[in-house]
Design an enzyme around this catalytic site. Structure first.
Site, PDB file in Angstrom:
ATOM      1  CD1 TRP A 136      20.576 -47.564  25.732  1.00 16.89           C
ATOM      2  CD2 TRP A 136      18.496 -47.877  24.946  1.00 16.89           C
ATOM      3  NE1 TRP A 136      19.876 -46.402  25.923  1.00 16.89           N
ATOM      4  CE2 TRP A 136      18.597 -46.568  25.451  1.00 16.89           C
ATOM      5  CE3 TRP A 136      17.277 -48.289  24.400  1.00 16.89           C
ATOM      6  CZ2 TRP A 136      17.537 -45.664  25.430  1.00 16.89           C
ATOM      7  CZ3 TRP A 136      16.221 -47.400  24.366  1.00 16.89           C
ATOM      8  CH2 TRP A 136      16.351 -46.106  24.873  1.00 16.89           C
TER       9      TRP A 136
ATOM     10  CG  ASP B  17      16.464 -49.878  19.089  1.00 15.83           C
ATOM     11  OD1 ASP B  17      16.125 -48.865  18.444  1.00 15.83           O
ATOM     12  OD2 ASP B  17      16.920 -49.810  20.243  1.00 15.83           O
TER      13      ASP B  17
ATOM     14  CE  LYS C 203      20.857 -41.190  20.515  1.00 19.23           C
ATOM     15  NZ  LYS C 203      21.493 -41.570  21.719  1.00 19.23           N
TER      16      LYS C 203
HETATM   17  N1  PMP Z   1      17.672 -47.574  21.091  1.00 19.66           N
HETATM   18  C1  PMP Z   1      18.975 -47.401  21.342  1.00 19.66           C
HETATM   19  C2  PMP Z   1      19.900 -48.544  21.135  1.00 19.66           C
HETATM   20  C3  PMP Z   1      19.437 -46.164  21.798  1.00 19.66           C
HETATM   21  O1  PMP Z   1      20.733 -46.013  22.056  1.00 19.66           O
HETATM   22  C4  PMP Z   1      18.519 -45.106  21.966  1.00 19.66           C
HETATM   23  C5  PMP Z   1      18.958 -43.764  22.433  1.00 19.66           C
HETATM   24  N2  PMP Z   1      19.962 -43.704  23.353  1.00 19.66           N
HETATM   25  C6  PMP Z   1      17.174 -45.356  21.698  1.00 19.66           C
HETATM   26  C7  PMP Z   1      16.794 -46.592  21.249  1.00 19.66           C
HETATM   27  C8  PMP Z   1      16.066 -44.375  21.913  1.00 19.66           C
HETATM   28  O2  PMP Z   1      16.207 -43.161  21.415  1.00 19.66           O
HETATM   29  P1  PMP Z   1      15.165 -41.984  21.663  1.00 19.66           P
HETATM   30  O3  PMP Z   1      15.956 -40.939  22.355  1.00 19.66           O
HETATM   31  O4  PMP Z   1      14.738 -41.601  20.302  1.00 19.66           O
HETATM   32  O5  PMP Z   1      14.040 -42.474  22.501  1.00 19.66           O
END
Ligand code: PMP
Length: 409
Positions: free
Chosen positions: A139, A221, A257
């Protein structure tokens, strides 16, 4: 003056959505978004969340709740229940008082606070020079959060076998094996973003073995608990495995999510320390980091999550919602796969059904992605990543036919 400030590169995922918005084409589809969509292509407020919010609004009206500051490290029930959701009720760390959570601003805030803490206190003689390993690909924000926290030696471990469209386990193990002792390694707890491919149970054991032997620091994560298998415990198995072997670890837990609480920024930084005295010291340092960064976390989202997780009836309802989302993603995988097969699209597409979580790593190359955006008005990330629940019965045939054309043109 600021005349010298160069214009920064736009953030790819947001630029994609901006381009999509201004595209007047009637058949346009946005497969780039990082959020759940219903069969009608709409965002979904989980019914159990809406109900809980109504209850919280009544409590505020009746003054049984207020808007006083939360403690710096957050809503106590939220952090307790969130940490328990991640580590499990039987967690040795929770039972012996050496594990706890700190409420932060979404999963991103957990990564950032975790990185800030590690830069100061993990391997202090190296500080920002301590190597940090990320899966290749990963990511995009992983590198940014660690870089902005002061880490300068950002490294990659191989993860994806492009030719076979599967986990590159041998290469992954090789890269971790050659990592300097005490490097930090970022691991996706489940539903790897963007590849939709996780290590199996036995593969996690091999990863654990290297992490232990090389004395690496595991930072998980966990942004998609419940999305990979549809089951909450199963999706936390890797974290629990590492914990059960007595490792110290951090885990960035996001409720964006699985509660659909994206803009409420609900996150928890799970800490598993060596013992309860070490945990108390770590928390006391994190208090200082949070105090200087945002001082106290927001309460609304944390109250929703704490209320739902703490009430057996609401919790059950929520688990049902998570399953609904996970199943919709699976259905779209199946239908896209079947449609591509029906069209006789060249190449193998089994990976679409084999991959898990919200995203699929299609294997479409840059030229094919450009073709889809330019000629078909189907928007997807340059890496070929698509959000499976952006598909629905109205656009699925069009997307499959467009992919077919992209591959055969
Ligand atoms: N880690 C990963 C792999 C993600 O895909 C995301 C959200 N796209 C996050 C962390 C962070 O999510 P948040 O919107 O809660 O900051």
């Amino acid at each position: 003056s600021f005349a010298e400030v160069p214009h920064a590169q736009p953030i790819a995922v947001f630029q994609l959505t901006a381009d999509f918005r201004v595209d007047p084409h009637p058949s346009k589809v946005n497969l780039g978004v990082g959020a759940f969509r219903t069969e009608d292509g709409l965002p979904w407020v989980l019914p159990v969340v809406a109900k809980t919010e109504a209850q919280l609004a009544r409590e505020l009206e009746e003054s049984t709740l207020d808007h006083e500051y939360l403690p710096v490290i957050g809503h106590p029930e939220f952090t307790r229940l969130a940490t328990q959701l991640s580590l499990g009720e039987a967690s040795p760390g929770l039972q012996s008082g050496r594990a706890a959570g700190v409420q932060v601003i979404g999963g991103t805030g957990a990564l950032r606070i975790g990185a800030e803490f590690l830069r100061r206190w993990w391997n202090p003689e190296l500080g920002g020079k301590c190597p940090v390993y990320f899966s290749e690909p990963t990511w995009g924000n992983h590198l940014s959060t660690f870089r902005d926290a002061g880490f300068t030696d950002l490294r990659k471990y191989r993860y994806w076998d492009e030719a076979c469209r599967r986990l590159a386990l041998t290469e992954l193990l090789e890269d971790l094996e050659s990592a300097p002792e005490k490097s930090v390694v970022l691991l996706h707890a489940c539903a790897h973003n963007p590849t939709g491919t996780d290590p199996t149970g036995p593969q996690w054991l091999q990863i654990l073995d290297v992490v232990k032997r090389r004395n690496l620091f595991p930072f998980f994560d966990s942004a998609y608990q419940g999305f990979a298998s549809g089951k909450l415990d199963e999706d936390a198995a890797a974290i629990r495995l590492f914990e059960s072997h007595g490792l110290e670890l951090l885990c960035a837990q996001s409720f964006s999510k699985n509660f659909g609480l994206y803009n409420e920024r609900v996150g928890n930084l799970v800490i598993v320390a060596r013992d309860s005295a070490a945990l108390a010291c770590i928390k006391s340092q994190i208090v200082l980091l949070v105090r200087a960064m945002w001082s106290n976390p927001p309460s609304h989202g944390a109250r929703i999550v704490a209320t739902v997780l703490g009430d057996p009836v609401l919790r059950k309802e929520w688990i049902g919602c998570v399953r609904t989302m996970a199943e919709r993603v699976k259905l779209m995988r199946q239908q896209l796969y079947e449609k591509l097969r029906q069209l006789g699209t060249p190449g193998t597409w089994e990976h679409i059904v084999k991959q898990i979580g919200m995203f699929s790593y299609t294997g479409l190359n840059r030229a094919q992605v450009d073709f889809l955006i330019r000629e078909k008005h189907v928007y997807l990330m340059a890496s070929g990543r698509i959000n499976m629940c952006a598909l629905n019965s109205h656009n699925l045939n069009y997307v499959a036919e467009s992919i077919h054309d992209a591959v055969t043109t």
